[in-house]
Design a protein around this motif. Structure first.
Motif, PDB file in Angstrom:
ATOM      1  N   TYR A 117       0.830  -1.314   0.057  1.00 14.52           N
ATOM      2  CA  TYR A 117      -0.141   0.037  -0.117  1.00 14.52           C
ATOM      3  C   TYR A 117       0.785   1.255  -0.096  1.00 14.52           C
ATOM      4  N   GLN A 118       2.114   1.365  -0.049  1.00 21.53           N
ATOM      5  CA  GLN A 118       2.962   2.340   0.121  1.00 21.53           C
ATOM      6  C   GLN A 118       3.010   3.244  -1.032  1.00 21.53           C
ATOM      7  N   GLN A 119       2.744   4.521  -0.705  1.00 17.49           N
ATOM      8  CA  GLN A 119       2.524   5.687  -1.862  1.00 17.49           C
ATOM      9  C   GLN A 119       3.847   6.590  -1.463  1.00 17.49           C
ATOM     10  N   GLU A 120       4.242   7.347  -2.568  1.00 13.38           N
ATOM     11  CA  GLU A 120       4.962   8.472  -2.342  1.00 13.38           C
ATOM     12  C   GLU A 120       4.640   9.693  -1.330  1.00 13.38           C
ATOM     13  N   ASN A 121       5.446   9.866  -0.362  1.00 11.99           N
ATOM     14  CA  ASN A 121       5.160  10.957   0.576  1.00 11.99           C
ATOM     15  C   ASN A 121       4.247  10.516   1.579  1.00 11.99           C
ATOM     16  N   GLN A 122       4.312   9.222   1.981  1.00 13.54           N
ATOM     17  CA  GLN A 122       3.154   8.666   2.926  1.00 13.54           C
ATOM     18  C   GLN A 122       3.809   8.093   4.311  1.00 13.54           C
TER      19      GLN A 122
ATOM     20  N   THR B 186      -1.399   3.707   8.060  1.00 14.13           N
ATOM     21  CA  THR B 186      -1.024   4.561   7.330  1.00 14.13           C
ATOM     22  C   THR B 186      -1.678   6.027   7.343  1.00 14.13           C
ATOM     23  N   ASP B 187      -1.154   7.199   7.243  1.00 16.89           N
ATOM     24  CA  ASP B 187      -1.995   8.180   7.117  1.00 16.89           C
ATOM     25  C   ASP B 187      -2.585   8.382   5.503  1.00 16.89           C
ATOM     26  N   TYR B 188      -2.491   7.510   4.787  1.00 20.56           N
ATOM     27  CA  TYR B 188      -2.904   7.669   3.242  1.00 20.56           C
ATOM     28  C   TYR B 188      -3.963   6.507   3.162  1.00 20.56           C
ATOM     29  N   GLN B 189      -5.102   6.757   2.822  1.00 22.69           N
ATOM     30  CA  GLN B 189      -6.301   5.938   2.721  1.00 22.69           C
ATOM     31  C   GLN B 189      -5.750   4.570   1.643  1.00 22.69           C
ATOM     32  N   ALA B 190      -5.323   3.597   2.245  1.00 18.85           N
ATOM     33  CA  ALA B 190      -4.723   2.645   1.357  1.00 18.85           C
ATOM     34  C   ALA B 190      -5.781   1.983   0.599  1.00 18.85           C
TER      35      ALA B 190
ATOM     36  N   THR C 290     -10.333   2.679  10.660  1.00 21.77           N
ATOM     37  CA  THR C 290      -9.336   3.882  11.154  1.00 21.77           C
ATOM     38  C   THR C 290      -9.181   3.746  12.764  1.00 21.77           C
TER      39      THR C 290
END
Length: 127
Positions: free
Chosen positions: A35-40, A63-67, A73
């Motif tokens: 689920y890794q995204q840039e700037n996450q 994560t702080d990104y809605q994966a 949550t």
């Protein structure tokens, strides 16, 4: 305002009585990689303590990104935290923390993995 995080997965374990603790936590982080995204940022959350760091607890990766849609949550609760920067090794930092005479709350602790590669461990303290 409490920060909302999206839970990737969780497991219940024990630092001293579970011979698979490292494998269980490693598997959580391996799943999170998809689920890794840039700037996450990612978070290792420690909660539901049976007693203290020697008892059972629940660890969650979030994560702080809605994966993904429908992710549960969790909010980082407002409490006093002592923050430790991790210099080299997360587990070695935890071992040093366990030796310190803090008045820990054992409600909510977390590791914060920032996009720039820095890592911080936040230890919840009693008020």
């Amino acid at each position: 305002m409490e920060k909302q995080l999206f839970i990737v997965n969780e497991v219940r374990t024990n630092n001293f009585n579970d011979s698979q603790v490292a494998d269980k936590i490693g598997a959580l982080w391996e799943e999170a990689k998809q689920y890794q995204q840039e700037n996450q940022a990612f978070y290792g959350i420690y909660m539901d303590y049976e007693s203290d760091f020697s008892g059972d607890y629940t660890v969650r990766v979030a994560t702080d990104y809605q994966a993904f849609l429908g992710a549960d949550t969790i909010a980082i609760p407002q409490q006093q935290y002592h923050v430790f920067p991790v210099e080299n090794d997360v587990f070695a930092t935890w071992q040093e923390i366990w030796k310190l005479p803090f008045d820990r709350s054992y409600v909510f602790d977390y590791e914060e993995y920032l996009p720039d590669g820095s890592i911080f461990i936040h230890i919840g303290l009693k008020a």
